[in-house]
Design an enzyme around this catalytic site. Structure first.
Site, PDB file in Angstrom:
ATOM      1  N   LYS A 185       0.856  -1.195   0.000  1.00 27.23           N
ATOM      2  CA  LYS A 185       0.000   0.000   0.000  1.00 27.23           C
ATOM      3  C   LYS A 185       0.889   1.241   0.000  1.00 27.23           C
ATOM      4  O   LYS A 185       1.864   1.297   0.745  1.00 27.23           O
ATOM      5  CB  LYS A 185      -0.880  -0.032   1.247  1.00 27.23           C
ATOM      6  CG  LYS A 185      -1.550   1.278   1.583  1.00 27.23           C
ATOM      7  CD  LYS A 185      -1.417   1.660   3.052  1.00 27.23           C
ATOM      8  CE  LYS A 185      -0.035   2.044   3.465  1.00 27.23           C
ATOM      9  NZ  LYS A 185       0.123   2.637   4.787  1.00 27.23           N
ATOM     10  N   GLY A 237       1.995  -5.715   7.307  1.00 22.54           N
ATOM     11  CA  GLY A 237       1.207  -6.599   8.164  1.00 22.54           C
ATOM     12  C   GLY A 237      -0.281  -6.475   7.859  1.00 22.54           C
ATOM     13  O   GLY A 237      -1.005  -7.476   7.812  1.00 22.54           O
ATOM     14  N   ASP A 270      -5.025   0.284   8.425  1.00 25.44           N
ATOM     15  CA  ASP A 270      -4.787   0.020   7.008  1.00 25.44           C
ATOM     16  C   ASP A 270      -5.452  -1.260   6.503  1.00 25.44           C
ATOM     17  O   ASP A 270      -5.455  -1.523   5.305  1.00 25.44           O
ATOM     18  CB  ASP A 270      -3.279  -0.100   6.741  1.00 25.44           C
ATOM     19  CG  ASP A 270      -2.583   1.245   6.822  1.00 25.44           C
ATOM     20  OD1 ASP A 270      -3.289   2.271   6.840  1.00 25.44           O
ATOM     21  OD2 ASP A 270      -1.346   1.251   6.858  1.00 25.44           O
TER      22      ASP A 270
END
Ligand code: ATP
Length: 303
Positions: A11, A99, A143
């Site tokens: 991302k 993660g 996220d």
């Protein structure tokens, strides 16, 4: 279906405006998010009564394989058993959501496992969006929801308000990380202002040059604090800014990964520039490719 393989694309926050902080401590964000082709990979075996994982790969050092790994916590939220093997290519604690992307990849595989084979792409997107709202996934990390879809998005709130954007042109980029882990909470603590202006409305952006022009007036509000904590971020930004054809260099997330954007460059030239940086800084992590929509790359395959 006993097995699944799924990729977890990196991302990238093209912008990251921090616009406030709630009473419960969560920060309010306003961010334009895209995804890169570089990714972690998860191989999962569902034919087990345990919840376990192994981790290997070039960036596996220091990544836990116990219940503190977001992969296992994600499966646990859905009450599923699995044995996962994580191939770690994204440096941990690097601002690329590693993660969170891994957790989202597991959830994507588990949620799509039950869809009929004739499901269309629209069905898949609708199913994922509905589950994201229902599961309160931001409890795993801000996220995680955005990493479920891997498409350009305008993200607000504490990461739970997501608007997929169809009009963001793909753009060639270099991603560089000085291989220094940066703690997100530490950067938040070091920030001096938390109530910064939000992004204006995102205009129509016909091409990569227009995207860069828009981004130049935007910010990453965590960048200054991260550079104080990890000065090598400044070296990475200078190196990217000096790369031929680089239109903009900025940090992603809470760092230390930075991206350089290139409006007009061939894939060959971009790969050459990446190689030049690798040679000059053998200890840095360097990747190249187009930023944008990696939805297809993130779809699981089952066997
Ligand atoms: P973000 O962009 O969301 O801030 P990040 O890239 O900065 O993410 P992560 O890669 O998610 O951060 O790593 C943060 C910490 O989470 C690591 O230090 C590690 O101990 C822990 N962690 C838990 N699960 C994972 C995972 N699957 N991969 C990497 N780190 C993980």
């Amino acid at each position: 279906m006993k097995r699944a393989k799924v990729h977890a694309p990196a991302k990238i926050n093209l912008t990251l405006h921090v616009t406030g902080q709630r009473d419960d401590g969560y920060h309010l964000l306003d961010s334009l998010v895209v995804f890169a082709p570089v990714h972690d990979t998860l191989d999962m075996n569902f034919d087990t009564s345990d919840l376990s994982m192994t981790v290997e790969g070039p960036e596996a050092d220091g990544v836990p394989s116990d219940m503190s790994n977001l992969v296992l916590r994600a499966a646990d939220i859905l009450g599923e058993h699995l044995a996962a093997h994580l191939t770690k290519n994204l440096p941990p604690a690097s601002g690329m959501g590693g993660g969170s992307a891994d957790a989202a990849a597991v959830l994507r595989a588990l949620l799509l496992r039950t869809l009929p084979p004739e499901a269309t792409l629209d069905d898949i997107v609708a199913q994922l969006l509905q589950k994201i709202q229902a599961l309160e996934l931001h409890a795993l990390g801000a996220d995680v929801p955005m990493c479920m879809l891997n498409m350009p998005m305008h993200v607000r709130g504490i990461g739970e308000q997501m608007t997929p954007l169809r009009g963001i042109p793909p753009i060639n980029a270099l991603l560089v990380n000085p291989r220094r882990a940066v703690s997100t909470p530490e950067v938040f603590r070091a920030m001096t202002t938390r109530d910064n202006p939000p992004m204006p409305e995102i205009p129509t952006l016909p091409d990569a040059a227009a995207l860069i022009a828009f981004l130049k007036d935007m910010r990453n509000d965590m960048q200054v604090a991260a550079e104080v904590i990890e000065p090598s971020i400044g070296d990475v930004l200078t190196t990217l800014e000096e790369a031929p054809g680089c239109g903009l260099a900025r940090m992603s997330g809470s760092g230390a990964t930075c991206f350089g954007l290139f409006a007009d460059i061939s894939d060959e030239e971009l790969a050459k520039t990446a190689q030049t940086i690798r040679r000059a800084h053998p200890d840095w992590w360097v990747a190249s490719g187009p930023l944008g929509n990696q939805f297809a790359l993130g779809l699981p395959t089952f066997s």
